[in-house]
Design a protein around this motif. Structure first.
Motif, PDB file in Angstrom:
ATOM      1  N   ALA A 117       0.848  -1.186   0.000  1.00  0.00           N
ATOM      2  CA  ALA A 117       0.000   0.000   0.000  1.00  0.00           C
ATOM      3  C   ALA A 117       0.886   1.240   0.000  1.00  0.00           C
ATOM      4  CB  ALA A 117      -0.894  -0.001   1.234  1.00  0.00           C
ATOM      5  N   VAL A 118       0.400   2.312  -0.561  1.00  0.00           N
ATOM      6  CA  VAL A 118       1.144   3.571  -0.574  1.00  0.00           C
ATOM      7  C   VAL A 118       1.134   4.151   0.838  1.00  0.00           C
ATOM      8  CG1 VAL A 118       1.206   5.907  -1.488  1.00  0.00           C
ATOM      9  CG2 VAL A 118       0.582   3.995  -2.981  1.00  0.00           C
ATOM     10  N   LEU A 119       2.321   4.381   1.392  1.00  0.00           N
ATOM     11  CA  LEU A 119       2.440   4.992   2.714  1.00  0.00           C
ATOM     12  C   LEU A 119       2.465   6.513   2.626  1.00  0.00           C
ATOM     13  CD1 LEU A 119       5.183   2.744   4.356  1.00  0.00           C
ATOM     14  CD2 LEU A 119       2.712   2.663   4.715  1.00  0.00           C
ATOM     15  N   PHE A 120       3.012   7.029   1.535  1.00  0.00           N
ATOM     16  CA  PHE A 120       3.138   8.479   1.377  1.00  0.00           C
ATOM     17  C   PHE A 120       3.392   8.779  -0.090  1.00  0.00           C
ATOM     18  CE2 PHE A 120       5.755  12.321   1.125  1.00  0.00           C
ATOM     19  CZ  PHE A 120       4.944  13.218   1.784  1.00  0.00           C
ATOM     20  N   ALA A 121       2.846   9.878  -0.568  1.00  0.00           N
ATOM     21  CA  ALA A 121       3.103  10.348  -1.926  1.00  0.00           C
ATOM     22  C   ALA A 121       3.063  11.864  -1.924  1.00  0.00           C
ATOM     23  CB  ALA A 121       2.065   9.800  -2.898  1.00  0.00           C
ATOM     24  N   TYR A 151       0.839  -2.464  18.564  1.00  0.00           N
ATOM     25  CA  TYR A 151       0.890  -1.847  17.239  1.00  0.00           C
ATOM     26  C   TYR A 151       2.198  -1.076  17.108  1.00  0.00           C
ATOM     27  CZ  TYR A 151      -4.203  -2.657  17.055  1.00  0.00           C
ATOM     28  OH  TYR A 151      -5.454  -3.201  17.050  1.00  0.00           O
ATOM     29  N   ILE A 152       3.301  -1.785  17.060  1.00  0.00           N
ATOM     30  CA  ILE A 152       4.600  -1.121  17.148  1.00  0.00           C
ATOM     31  C   ILE A 152       5.454  -1.277  15.903  1.00  0.00           C
ATOM     32  CG2 ILE A 152       4.683  -1.276  19.654  1.00  0.00           C
ATOM     33  CD1 ILE A 152       6.544  -3.697  19.322  1.00  0.00           C
ATOM     34  N   TYR A 153       4.944  -1.878  14.857  1.00  0.00           N
ATOM     35  CA  TYR A 153       5.763  -2.174  13.686  1.00  0.00           C
ATOM     36  C   TYR A 153       5.486  -1.211  12.548  1.00  0.00           C
ATOM     37  CZ  TYR A 153       6.331  -6.500  16.240  1.00  0.00           C
ATOM     38  OH  TYR A 153       6.583  -7.409  17.211  1.00  0.00           O
ATOM     39  N   LEU A 154       6.490  -1.073  11.706  1.00  0.00           N
ATOM     40  CA  LEU A 154       6.344  -0.356  10.443  1.00  0.00           C
ATOM     41  C   LEU A 154       7.107  -1.163   9.403  1.00  0.00           C
ATOM     42  CD1 LEU A 154       5.542   2.047   8.667  1.00  0.00           C
ATOM     43  CD2 LEU A 154       7.677   3.145   9.368  1.00  0.00           C
ATOM     44  N   ASP A 155       6.395  -1.707   8.442  1.00  0.00           N
ATOM     45  CA  ASP A 155       7.013  -2.478   7.367  1.00  0.00           C
ATOM     46  C   ASP A 155       7.004  -1.650   6.097  1.00  0.00           C
ATOM     47  OD1 ASP A 155       7.285  -4.677   9.009  1.00  0.00           O
ATOM     48  OD2 ASP A 155       5.417  -5.596   8.370  1.00  0.00           O
ATOM     49  N   VAL A 156       8.118  -1.641   5.411  1.00  0.00           N
ATOM     50  CA  VAL A 156       8.214  -0.975   4.111  1.00  0.00           C
ATOM     51  C   VAL A 156       8.626  -2.040   3.103  1.00  0.00           C
ATOM     52  CG1 VAL A 156       9.369   0.800   2.761  1.00  0.00           C
ATOM     53  CG2 VAL A 156       8.822   1.231   5.156  1.00  0.00           C
ATOM     54  N   ASP A 157       7.765  -2.290   2.119  1.00  0.00           N
ATOM     55  CA  ASP A 157       8.051  -3.301   1.111  1.00  0.00           C
ATOM     56  C   ASP A 157       9.074  -2.782   0.088  1.00  0.00           C
ATOM     57  OD1 ASP A 157       6.173  -5.211   2.106  1.00  0.00           O
ATOM     58  OD2 ASP A 157       4.569  -4.056   1.164  1.00  0.00           O
ATOM     59  N   TYR A 158       8.890  -1.554  -0.366  1.00  0.00           N
ATOM     60  CA  TYR A 158       9.802  -0.985  -1.352  1.00  0.00           C
ATOM     61  C   TYR A 158       9.559   0.518  -1.459  1.00  0.00           C
ATOM     62  CZ  TYR A 158       5.812  -1.038  -4.562  1.00  0.00           C
ATOM     63  OH  TYR A 158       4.587  -0.834  -5.126  1.00  0.00           O
ATOM     64  N   PHE A 159      10.506   1.214  -2.102  1.00  0.00           N
ATOM     65  CA  PHE A 159      10.375   2.633  -2.413  1.00  0.00           C
ATOM     66  C   PHE A 159      10.272   2.770  -3.914  1.00  0.00           C
ATOM     67  CE2 PHE A 159      12.493   2.792   1.647  1.00  0.00           C
ATOM     68  CZ  PHE A 159      11.927   3.893   2.255  1.00  0.00           C
ATOM     69  N   ALA A 160       9.456   3.681  -4.375  1.00  0.00           N
ATOM     70  CA  ALA A 160       9.371   4.004  -5.797  1.00  0.00           C
ATOM     71  C   ALA A 160       9.502   5.516  -5.928  1.00  0.00           C
ATOM     72  CB  ALA A 160       8.042   3.527  -6.381  1.00  0.00           C
ATOM     73  N   LEU A 161      10.562   5.938  -6.557  1.00  0.00           N
ATOM     74  CA  LEU A 161      10.812   7.364  -6.782  1.00  0.00           C
ATOM     75  C   LEU A 161      10.752   7.625  -8.277  1.00  0.00           C
ATOM     76  CD1 LEU A 161      13.885   7.713  -4.423  1.00  0.00           C
ATOM     77  CD2 LEU A 161      11.508   8.236  -3.891  1.00  0.00           C
ATOM     78  N   THR A 162      10.072   8.669  -8.654  1.00  0.00           N
ATOM     79  CA  THR A 162       9.994   9.013 -10.064  1.00  0.00           C
ATOM     80  C   THR A 162      10.430  10.447 -10.268  1.00  0.00           C
ATOM     81  OG1 THR A 162       7.677   9.663  -9.865  1.00  0.00           O
ATOM     82  CG2 THR A 162       8.118   7.381 -10.513  1.00  0.00           C
TER      83      THR A 162
END
Length: 75
Positions: A30-34, A61-72
């Motif tokens: 899911a998009v975390l920020f754009a 509720y203490i985790y933060l998972d980041v699957d990947y970054f996409a920069l354009t």
């Protein structure tokens, strides 16, 4: 796994706070920020786990998972 609060800031600006909570089995990729409209320059993006902001109310509720970054952008 339940996700907690996280913050995002750009170029040392004031952080914006978001909830990573997703019910059921969760939500993946899911998009975390754009954002848009940044100047053509070097920028710093900071994503921080802010679990200490809600640890008393949501101690699991203490985790933060980041699957990947996409920069354009354009070079």
């Amino acid at each position: 796994m339940k996700q907690g609060i996280y913050s995002v800031s750009i170029d040392s600006g004031e952080p914006e706070f978001f909830s990573g909570f997703a019910s059921g089995d969760g939500q993946f990729q899911a998009v975390l920020f754009a954002t848009t409209g940044l100047s053509d320059a070097e920028h710093m993006l900071k994503i921080a786990n802010e679990n200490s902001r809600n640890i008393e109310q949501y101690p699991k509720y203490i985790y933060l998972d980041v699957d990947y970054f996409a920069l354009t952008g354009e070079l």
